[in-house]
Write an enzyme that holds these catalytic residues in place. Structure first.
Site, mmCIF file in Angstrom:
data_model
loop_
_atom_site.group_PDB
_atom_site.id
_atom_site.type_symbol
_atom_site.label_atom_id
_atom_site.label_comp_id
_atom_site.label_asym_id
_atom_site.label_seq_id
_atom_site.Cartn_x
_atom_site.Cartn_y
_atom_site.Cartn_z
ATOM 1 N N ASP A 68 0.841 -1.202 0.000
ATOM 2 C CA ASP A 68 0.000 0.000 0.000
ATOM 3 C C ASP A 68 0.872 1.247 0.000
ATOM 4 O O ASP A 68 1.435 1.630 1.018
ATOM 5 C CB ASP A 68 -0.905 -0.030 1.231
ATOM 6 N N GLU A 147 30.973 11.298 5.432
ATOM 7 C CA GLU A 147 31.411 11.199 6.822
ATOM 8 C C GLU A 147 30.197 11.486 7.704
ATOM 9 O O GLU A 147 29.867 12.641 7.964
ATOM 10 C CB GLU A 147 32.521 12.204 7.116
ATOM 11 N N GLU A 149 28.199 11.843 10.981
ATOM 12 C CA GLU A 149 28.376 12.075 12.412
ATOM 13 C C GLU A 149 27.058 11.835 13.143
ATOM 14 O O GLU A 149 25.982 12.027 12.573
ATOM 15 C CB GLU A 149 28.872 13.502 12.657
ATOM 16 N N GLU A 226 33.952 12.756 18.147
ATOM 17 C CA GLU A 226 33.917 14.045 17.457
ATOM 18 C C GLU A 226 33.995 15.200 18.449
ATOM 19 O O GLU A 226 34.103 15.007 19.650
ATOM 20 C CB GLU A 226 32.670 14.149 16.570
ATOM 21 N N GLU A 234 31.942 9.652 14.989
ATOM 22 C CA GLU A 234 31.997 9.558 13.529
ATOM 23 C C GLU A 234 32.612 8.226 13.133
ATOM 24 O O GLU A 234 33.593 7.782 13.732
ATOM 25 C CB GLU A 234 32.825 10.705 12.951
ATOM 26 N N HIS A 283 29.795 15.422 5.866
ATOM 27 C CA HIS A 283 30.707 15.938 4.850
ATOM 28 C C HIS A 283 30.822 14.885 3.749
ATOM 29 O O HIS A 283 31.125 13.726 4.015
ATOM 30 C CB HIS A 283 32.081 16.227 5.456
ATOM 31 N N ARG A 354 38.073 24.613 6.691
ATOM 32 C CA ARG A 354 36.854 23.888 7.043
ATOM 33 C C ARG A 354 35.636 24.784 7.265
ATOM 34 O O ARG A 354 34.552 24.286 7.520
ATOM 35 C CB ARG A 354 37.110 23.022 8.281
ATOM 36 N N GLU A 373 35.162 18.026 -1.242
ATOM 37 C CA GLU A 373 34.352 17.692 -0.074
ATOM 38 C C GLU A 373 33.302 18.793 0.116
ATOM 39 O O GLU A 373 33.643 19.951 0.394
ATOM 40 C CB GLU A 373 35.241 17.594 1.168
ATOM 41 N N ARG A 375 30.625 20.225 2.440
ATOM 42 C CA ARG A 375 30.538 20.096 3.891
ATOM 43 C C ARG A 375 29.190 20.500 4.480
ATOM 44 O O ARG A 375 28.969 20.357 5.674
ATOM 45 C CB ARG A 375 31.653 20.925 4.545
#
Length: 482
Positions: A68, A147, A149, A226, A234, A283, A354, A373, A375
């Site tokens: 369904d 990655e 977390e 972390e 992580e 990330h 970062r 990457e 983030r």
């Protein structure tokens, strides 16, 4: 067979699915008694139904199994509720948490009348994105490495009613518990990155999670505590092709939550469960390849990036506000995306920085290691939709030759370099951006207009308005005695 071989049938990411006959034979070898059919709903949660192995045969892979669709969030209306689960034999594993030996298989969704893939099936969208990349001639493979977390908590409760609301979370590691009688090894606020035992009390638990994932054929890399106090962790997954990696993220979340539950703890992938400390992200490392060669590397380019990689970045930056409707898809996501918590709120790119939303890792000069990457995403996202949307933005950047501009190799918080564009400050803003900018997603029929409309309407009505219209506990502190 070895223990690993008995737990996963085809977990190496091969593109050619095994015959249904082989999958059924493997189920017999593992003495499976039940079959659990899992599929991902629109918002990114696994749903499932189970049947005895005696009721599951080769025809199930071709004919599908009915269910369904009107009872699944954001899918069919009651008048057209019949849908089909189409099992993918290549996804078969033995579920490590069931009492009876159970074959777990990921399914896609099909319309029972047309037998065509269902347009709102997230896994189908991910596969169409991969097919579109190949059809474009740009590349034949997109690799993703998230990655994810999460927080491991000892206690959680929450309540939402007409005249009251509350939440409470607790962790023995939390710095707020330093005033209670105990051993004193709490984790200081924002000092949770890489402490050993006795501060890191979760190392053995993470190891159990990693070993379970590895037994299921999901290769892992580092695991660690972390930055945040209160049990933030992580576990990194080894990169893989887009759809396969989205499958692995779904399995990852399932494993992490159930291993924690068996230890008397609970896990949340909610981006910002704690005020004043770091939130959890996802990330996402990504690269595109053709004929076994990376298209991301050029030793003479900035940070070793090729012109193709720079255009891919240009696509991500151009469409980032719209992308976040899928990549940071909760109201809580924007409690994390604020300056001052290592949050990637700046719509720029940089090597090593970062606080930029796109970072180019510089750990290795090897061309095969070159990647970008992104983030901004968090693990509350539906990985099939988030990865597909990022890839479509990158493809658009390459096709249009989008210039990402100059890199931001400076302290974005301490130095003044003019106006730096920022990510949306709320889910509502991200949904507005998606509404205005989504043509790049509908190329090749990867995302449908219907899915995007459904996503925007569902999120506004059931999440944005739910939070926006209710009194907040902080408002009582601010205004009750006015």
């Amino acid at each position: 067979m070895s223990e690993i071989e008995t737990r996963h049938y085809l977990a190496n990411g091969q593109k050619t699915a095994p015959a249904a006959k082989e999958a059924i034979a493997w189920a017999g070898q593992t003495q499976a008694q039940m079959v659990d059919l899992k599929f991902c709903d629109l918002l990114g949660t696994w749903q499932h139904m189970t049947l005895p192995i005696s009721a599951f045969d080769e025809s199930s892979f071709d004919d599908g199994l009915g269910f369904d669709g009107s009872s699944i969030r954001g899918w069919q209306g009651i008048s057209e509720s019949d849908m089909l689960l189409m099992p993918d034999a290549s996804s078969a594993i033995l579920d490590p948490f069931t009492e009876a030996p159970t074959l777990s298989i990921v399914c896609e969704i099909a319309d029972p009348v047309t037998r065509q893939p269902y347009g709102k099936d997230p896994r189908g969208i991910a596969k169409r994105a991969e097919a579109y990349l190949e059809q474009s001639g740009i590349a034949d493979t997109a690799y993703f490495g998230p990655e994810c977390e999460f927080f491991v908590l000892d206690e959680v409760s929450y309540e939402l009613d007409v005249n009251k609301s509350h939440y409470f979370v607790d962790s023995a590691e939390g710095h707020w518990n330093s005033g209670k009688p105990g051993l004193g090894y709490t984790v200081r606020e924002k000092e949770g990155y890489f402490p050993p035992a006795p501060h890191d009390t979760l190392n053995d638990l993470r190891t159990r999670m990693v070993l379970t994932l590895e037994r299921l054929g999901i290769p892992c890399e580092f695991h660690h505590h972390e930055v945040a106090s209160g049990g933030q962790c992580e576990i990194d997954l080894k990169y893989g092709p887009l759809t396969r990696m989205a499958d692995q993220v779904m399995t990852y979340k399932y494993i992490v939550k159930n291993v924690a539950r068996a230890a008397g703890k609970t896990v949340t992938f909610m981006p910002k469960p704690l005020f004043g400390d770091n939130g959890s992200g996802m990330h996402t490392h990504q690269s595109i390849w053709k004929d076994g060669e990376t298209l991301m590397a050029d030793g003479d380019g900035y940070a070793g990036l090729s012109a193709t990689a720079r255009s891919y970045i240009g696509g991500l930056l151009t469409h980032a506000p719209a992308l976040l409707a899928f990549c940071a898809p909760t109201t809580n996501s924007y409690r994390r995306l604020v300056p001052g918590y290592e949050a990637p709120v700046n719509l720029v790119y940089s090597q090593r920085n970062r606080s930029a939303c796109i970072r180019i890792p510089m750990y290795s000069d090897a061309p095969k290691a070159k990647r970008i990457e992104f983030r901004c995403p968090d693990a509350a996202a539906n990985p099939y939709l988030a990865f597909a949307a990022m890839l479509m933005a990158g493809i658009d950047g390459i096709e249009r030759g989008l210039d990402p501009g100059a890199p931001a190799d400076y302290d974005l918080f301490e130095e003044s370099h003019g106006e730096v564009p920022q990510v949306p400050s709320s889910l509502g803003e991200a949904l507005d951006a998606l509404e205005a900018d989504h043509e790049f997603l509908t190329k090749g029929g990867v995302f449908s207009e219907e899915l995007i409309r459904t996503w925007i309407d569902y999120k506004r009505e059931n999440e944005v308005d739910l939070v926006r219209l209710r009194p907040h506990p902080a408002e009582f502190s601010l205004y009750f005695d006015c």
